[in-house]
Design an enzyme around this catalytic site. Structure first.
Site, mmCIF file in Angstrom:
data_model
loop_
_atom_site.group_PDB
_atom_site.id
_atom_site.type_symbol
_atom_site.label_atom_id
_atom_site.label_comp_id
_atom_site.label_asym_id
_atom_site.label_seq_id
_atom_site.Cartn_x
_atom_site.Cartn_y
_atom_site.Cartn_z
ATOM 1 N N GLU A 160 29.781 72.680 -24.256
ATOM 2 C CA GLU A 160 31.264 72.293 -24.648
ATOM 3 C C GLU A 160 31.674 72.930 -25.962
ATOM 4 O O GLU A 160 32.442 72.443 -26.890
ATOM 5 C CB GLU A 160 31.122 70.722 -25.015
ATOM 6 C CG GLU A 160 30.995 69.854 -23.766
ATOM 7 C CD GLU A 160 31.267 68.523 -23.844
ATOM 8 O OE1 GLU A 160 31.580 67.925 -24.978
ATOM 9 O OE2 GLU A 160 31.218 67.786 -22.989
ATOM 10 N N GLU A 267 26.848 66.697 -16.588
ATOM 11 C CA GLU A 267 26.992 64.945 -16.700
ATOM 12 C C GLU A 267 27.807 64.621 -15.868
ATOM 13 O O GLU A 267 28.894 64.865 -15.557
ATOM 14 C CB GLU A 267 27.335 64.737 -18.309
ATOM 15 C CG GLU A 267 26.526 65.384 -19.403
ATOM 16 C CD GLU A 267 27.173 65.372 -20.681
ATOM 17 O OE1 GLU A 267 28.229 64.335 -20.961
ATOM 18 O OE2 GLU A 267 26.250 65.694 -21.766
#
Length: 484
Positions: A160, A267
């Site tokens: 990220e 995820e």
């Protein structure tokens, strides 16, 4: 009569550690390099204790304690897990026990090379300032620590780094630079290729551009090491009342349909409503989504963010949550044969040449001039870091879980043990070695079908499993007879 060299060889074999087959990337798929079957991640994110479990000053990280890993690997094996993702590891620590336990359980590892402390990750607000020789030394140390484990599936070069639209302007070239440096280091110092990729936030405005930017080949070159080997997406779009279309799974299939690298959920698992029912599992692993290579449920243990499958207690005991039971019920419905079938077209795909035409958003970088490594990096990559901490697989010790584990109904799970398997673990016990199966037992207690050593043996974490001892004992008897 059996020769002495043969007996010695058999004795060595009886105590040798198993080794999972390395996983390779071929076009859109992960492929088992020995069986040639497609490998799909049925995985979980593993960071017991949360981000705070990483503490270099106290020599702690999630893969430090072999007994804890044995407990968790046995429960993951029961669940049907074949891959874990581990965040925030300390490259100076010994991870042999944990890596070996997961290897014996048929579970691969994807390891993040970064950590939350200053200097240990790329600063998304100012990437150039954090791209230093010290930073590279740190991430190369993670490679050294994990490269020798056969169940190291890959490394996440970053997580990220693009977490909103503004960060998509300056950060992408540095993401490719880190991938290049890691892959160059692996090529110079590892006995096998190990894939390197990126874990993306689901910033839908720039998601397609992030994938397109990372999967293309600069100048169309097949030797471009800055290109990602795989692409992970942290996705939480399937929440209460969602379905394949409303969760945008159909849109993701369209987006990644011509991917030339494996794409998977790094995820997933929205926690609304609670407990989670994991309805998305059958869609993710079904025939509509074969373009994706599975996913990693967030996360194993209950932490402040409230996504756990199990509750961990300070005395080492564990209680399963209803979420664990619900996820296992979904995994048990999967068609393992479908998961292992590769598509010749998908594995033969070649990457497009990088160009500004691949980018759809004016907010995303079209700069494919990748930053040069910091001064001294070339020598570091060539010679290797000093005094590397090289991990190695060690014989798995007693397979019986020594601490108490409780089912979601509160009943004690008896006889819980890791069951060594040949090949990767699979859902619903499809692996020929099988997996531990947790089920409700009489009088509301829970029992576990296990290959188990006795509970008494569990107190000695260095004792070999009963199955290994029995083989060794038989061979020792042969040896005694031979010597008479």
């Amino acid at each position: 009569m059996i020769s002495l060299p043969t007996i010695v060889a058999l004795l060595a074999l009886s105590t040798a550690a198993r080794a999972l087959n390395p996983i390779d990337v071929r076009g859109q798929d992960f492929i088992d390099t020995v069986t040639k079957n497609r490998f799909v991640l049925v995985g979980i994110d593993y960071q017991p204790g949360g981000q705070g479990a990483y503490n270099p000053t106290n020599s702690q990280d999630p893969l430090r304690n072999g007994t804890v890993c044995l407990r968790d690997a046995a429960l993951m094996q029961s669940l049907g897990i074949n891959t874990i993702r581990t965040y925030n590891v300390d490259p100076s620590l010994n991870h042999d026990d944990c890596a070996s336990v997961f290897n014996e359980a048929g579970i691969y590892m994807i390891v993040d090379v970064n950590a939350p402390l200053a200097g240990e990750s790329i600063d998304r607000s100012n990437p150039g300032s954090s791209y230093t020789l010290d930073y590279l030394t740190r991430i190369f140390g993670v490679v050294e620590a994990f490269k020798n484990y056969p169940n190291t599936l890959g490394f996440f070069a970053a997580n990220e780094v693009i977490n909103d639209v503004p960060t998509a302007k300056n950060n992408p070239p540095y993401m490719r630079a880190v991938q290049r440096d890691l892959k160059d280091y692996i090529a110079a110092h590892s006995s096998r290729p190990i894939p390197v990729g990126y874990s993306a936030a689901d910033v839908r405005e720039v998601l397609q551009d992030t994938w397109a930017y990372l999967q293309c080949a600069i100048n169309g070159s097949s030797s471009d090491t800055s290109r990602a080997d795989f692409f992970g997406l942290n996705s939480y779009s399937w929440c209460s009342g969602a379905n394949y279309q409303t969760a945008s799974y159909g849109a993701l299939v369209s987006m990644f349909g011509n991917s030339t690298i494996p794409v998977f959920f790094s995820e997933y698992g929205c926690n609304k409503p609670e407990p989670r029912t994991f309805d998305e599992v059958l869609a993710l692993y079904g025939p509509q989504m074969t373009v994706l290579s599975g996913g990693l449920v967030y996360e194993y243990s209950q932490e402040p963010s409230n996504y756990g499958l199990v509750d961990l207690y300070d005395n080492g005991t564990v209680q399963l949550r209803i979420d664990y039971d619900n996820l296992q019920a979904q995994y048990n419905k999967l068609n393992v044969t479908l998961l292992e079938t590769s598509n010749a077209t998908a594995t033969a795909l070649s990457p497009p040449a990088c160009s500004s035409g691949l980018i759809t958003s004016s907010s995303f970088s079209t700069n494919f001039t990748i930053p040069q490594p910091p001064a001294g990096a070339a020598a570091l990559i060539s010679s290797g870091i000093s005094n590397p901490n090289n991990g190695k697989i060690v014989p798995v010790t007693n397979t019986a879980v020594p601490m108490a584990v409780y089912a979601s109904n509160g009943g004690l799970i008896s006889g819980l043990a890791l069951k060594p398997v040949n090949g990767s673990n699979t859902p619903n016990g499809a692996n020929t070695g099988g997996s531990v199966s947790v089920s409700s037992g009489p009088s509301g207690t829970a029992t576990a079908a296990a290959s188990a050593t006795s509970k008494g043996a569990a107190s000695d974490p260095l004792m070999h499993s009963s199955s290994t001892n029995s083989i060794a004992a038989a061979l020792a008897a042969i040896l005694t007879f031979w010597m008479l």
